[in-house]
Each structure stands twice: as structure tokens, then as C-alpha cells.
Design a protein around this motif. Structure first.
Motif, short mmCIF file in Angstrom:
data_model
loop_
_atom_site.label_atom_id
_atom_site.label_comp_id
_atom_site.label_asym_id
_atom_site.label_seq_id
_atom_site.Cartn_x
_atom_site.Cartn_y
_atom_site.Cartn_z
N MET A 127 0.82 -1.21 0.00
CA MET A 127 0.00 0.00 0.00
C MET A 127 0.86 1.26 0.00
N GLN A 128 2.05 1.18 0.58
CA GLN A 128 2.89 2.38 0.67
C GLN A 128 3.36 2.85 -0.71
N LEU A 129 3.27 1.97 -1.71
CA LEU A 129 3.74 2.34 -3.05
C LEU A 129 2.69 3.09 -3.86
N ILE A 130 1.44 3.02 -3.46
CA ILE A 130 0.37 3.61 -4.27
C ILE A 130 0.57 5.10 -4.51
N PHE A 136 3.64 8.77 -11.35
CA PHE A 136 3.85 8.49 -12.77
C PHE A 136 2.54 8.50 -13.55
N THR A 137 1.52 7.81 -13.02
CA THR A 137 0.29 7.63 -13.79
C THR A 137 -0.42 8.95 -14.07
N ASN A 138 -0.50 9.81 -13.08
CA ASN A 138 -1.22 11.07 -13.30
C ASN A 138 -0.54 11.96 -14.35
N PRO A 139 0.76 12.23 -14.23
CA PRO A 139 1.41 13.02 -15.29
C PRO A 139 1.39 12.32 -16.64
N TYR A 140 1.50 11.00 -16.65
CA TYR A 140 1.48 10.26 -17.91
C TYR A 140 0.16 10.49 -18.65
N HIS A 141 -0.96 10.30 -17.95
CA HIS A 141 -2.26 10.46 -18.60
C HIS A 141 -2.48 11.91 -19.03
N SER A 142 -2.03 12.86 -18.22
CA SER A 142 -2.17 14.27 -18.61
C SER A 142 -1.35 14.57 -19.86
N PHE A 143 -0.15 14.02 -19.93
CA PHE A 143 0.71 14.25 -21.09
C PHE A 143 0.08 13.66 -22.35
N VAL A 144 -0.44 12.44 -22.24
CA VAL A 144 -1.05 11.79 -23.40
C VAL A 144 -2.31 12.53 -23.85
N ASN A 145 -3.18 12.85 -22.90
CA ASN A 145 -4.48 13.45 -23.24
C ASN A 145 -4.38 14.91 -23.64
N ASP A 146 -3.47 15.66 -22.98
CA ASP A 146 -3.42 17.10 -23.20
C ASP A 146 -2.36 17.52 -24.22
N GLN A 147 -1.37 16.68 -24.44
CA GLN A 147 -0.27 17.06 -25.33
C GLN A 147 -0.15 16.16 -26.55
N ALA A 184 11.54 14.72 -16.84
CA ALA A 184 12.00 15.09 -15.49
C ALA A 184 11.10 14.49 -14.42
N VAL A 185 9.79 14.57 -14.64
CA VAL A 185 8.83 14.01 -13.67
C VAL A 185 9.00 12.50 -13.56
N THR A 186 9.17 11.84 -14.70
CA THR A 186 9.32 10.39 -14.69
C THR A 186 10.63 9.97 -14.03
N GLY A 187 11.68 10.75 -14.23
CA GLY A 187 12.94 10.47 -13.56
C GLY A 187 12.80 10.56 -12.04
N ASP A 188 12.10 11.59 -11.57
CA ASP A 188 11.85 11.72 -10.13
C ASP A 188 11.04 10.53 -9.61
N PHE A 189 10.06 10.11 -10.40
CA PHE A 189 9.25 8.96 -10.01
C PHE A 189 10.10 7.72 -9.84
N LEU A 190 10.98 7.46 -10.81
CA LEU A 190 11.83 6.27 -10.74
C LEU A 190 12.71 6.30 -9.49
#
Length: 204
Positions: A127-130, A136-147, A184-190
Motif C-alpha cells: 500500500m505504501q507504493l500507491i 507516474f500515472t497522473n502526469p502520464y495520462h495528462s501528457f497523453v491526453n493534453d499534449q 524530469a517528472v518520470t525520472g523523479d518517479f523512478l
């Protein structure tokens, strides 16, 4: 029968009863002791079995998590590579339309694969990973849908395949800036995922 004989017979019967009582008492004690010993052995064996099962389950869960976490790392890194490739095609002057379009297709496949690995971690991870996965998931979907989707629609057409011949030159810099941001966001996520994942797997 004389008095002495009767007294002797009574003594013999009394002694016999006492012996039977002693024997019965000894037998009961032996039975109780045996039952207690057997119960203790069963308890120890059962606890050992439960402990072994718990250890085995924990080991299997950990191994499953290790595989899924490794898959996530691989999937997201490949997605980053796709972003880098797309950026490279857009920085050409002028961009080659077919190369750019192929880069978008490649990025879409890698993005979907990365999201699948994230969803697997949602299923088997702690649960601590959620909250970390949401990074990652929120910026990813925003990038796909908005850009990404609007860019593709503008420059590679809809059903009629009508495109602006100068669109890639005009829209490219803006999308490149968004690619840099999502990288940059994905790098921080990793980085955060590695820390949380190691804690979850108790690897330091």
C-alpha cells in the motif's frame, strides 16, 4: 470362620482394592501425561507448519514483487527511451513526417506497456507504493491526453487525414518542452520508486 481369619480376608480385600485404585490412578496419570505430551507435540508441529507456511508465502510474495517491480523499472525506462527518440525526430530541421509519426506509434506502445506494469504493481505491491505510483500515472495520462493526442490529431489528421504541412515546425518546440517536463517528472518517479521498493522488499 474364626475372627482372625475374617480379619485377614478383610485386610486382603482392602489391600486388593487399594492396589486396584493405585493401578487405576497410575493408568490415568499415564493416559493424561500421554495426552498432554501428544497435544504439546501437535501444538509444536502445527505452529512449525504455520510458521513454515508463513515464511513460504512471504518468500513467494517477495519474489513476485521483485519480478513485478523489475518489470515496472524496465517498462518505464523503455518509455523514457521512446520519449527521447520522439524528441530527436522533432528536433530535426525539418522533421521527417513519417519518422515522427512512427516515433509517436512507438511511444504509444511503450507507454501502454509501462502502464500495464504499473497496474501490476497496484495489484501485488504494498500500500505504501500507491502514492508513488500516482507520481507516474497522473502526469502520464495528462501528457497523453493534453499534449500527445492533440498534437497527433493536428499534425497527422483525423478521419479525413487533413494536415498542416507547417504544423510540425510550429508545434514541435512546444511538445519538446512538454517532453522535457515529463522526462524530469518520470525520472523523479523512478528515484522515489527505487527507494520505496527497496523498503518494501527490505533490501535497504
Amino acid at each position: 470362620m474364626t475372627a482372625s481369619t475374617g480379619s485377614l480376608e478383610r485386610d486382603i480385600r482392602a489391600a486388593s482394592r487399594t492396589g486396584r485404585y493405585a493401578l487405576a490412578t497410575a493408568l490415568c496419570a499415564a493416559i493424561v501425561s500421554s495426552a498432554v505430551s501428544a497435544g504439546s507435540a501437535v501444538y509444536v508441529s502445527r505452529n512449525e507448519l504455520v510458521r513454515n507456511e508463513t515464511v513460504a508465502v512471504a518468500k513467494e510474495v517477495r519474489e513476485n514483487r521483485q519480478r513485478v517491480y523489475a518489470d515496472l523499472m524496465t517498462g518505464v525506462i523503455e518509455y523514457l527511451e521512446g520519449l527521447g527518440y520522439l524528441k530527436g525526430t522533432l528536433t530535426r530541421n525539418p522533421p521527417d513526417r513519417e519518422t515522427v509519426r512512427a516515433a509517436f506509434d512507438d511511444l504509444s506502445e511503450k507507454g501502454e506497456a509501462a502502464i500495464k506494469t504499473v497496474n501490476m504493481v497496484f495489484l501485488v505491491g504494498s500500500m505504501q507504493l500507491i502514492p508513488t505510483l500516482d507520481e507516474f500515472t497522473n502526469p502520464y495520462h495528462s501528457f497523453v491526453n493534453d499534449q500527445v493526442n492533440p498534437f497527433v490529431l493536428r499534425n497527422f489528421g483525423g478521419a479525413s487525414d487533413v494536415t498542416d504541412p507547417d504544423g510540425l515546425l510550429r508545434d514541435g518546440p512546444g511538445l519538446i518542452a512538454e517532453i522535457d517536463r515529463i522526462v524530469a517528472v518520470t525520472g523523479d518517479f523512478l528515484g522515489n520508486f527505487v527507494v520505496r521498493g527497496r523498503e518494501d522488499l527490505e533490501t535497504g
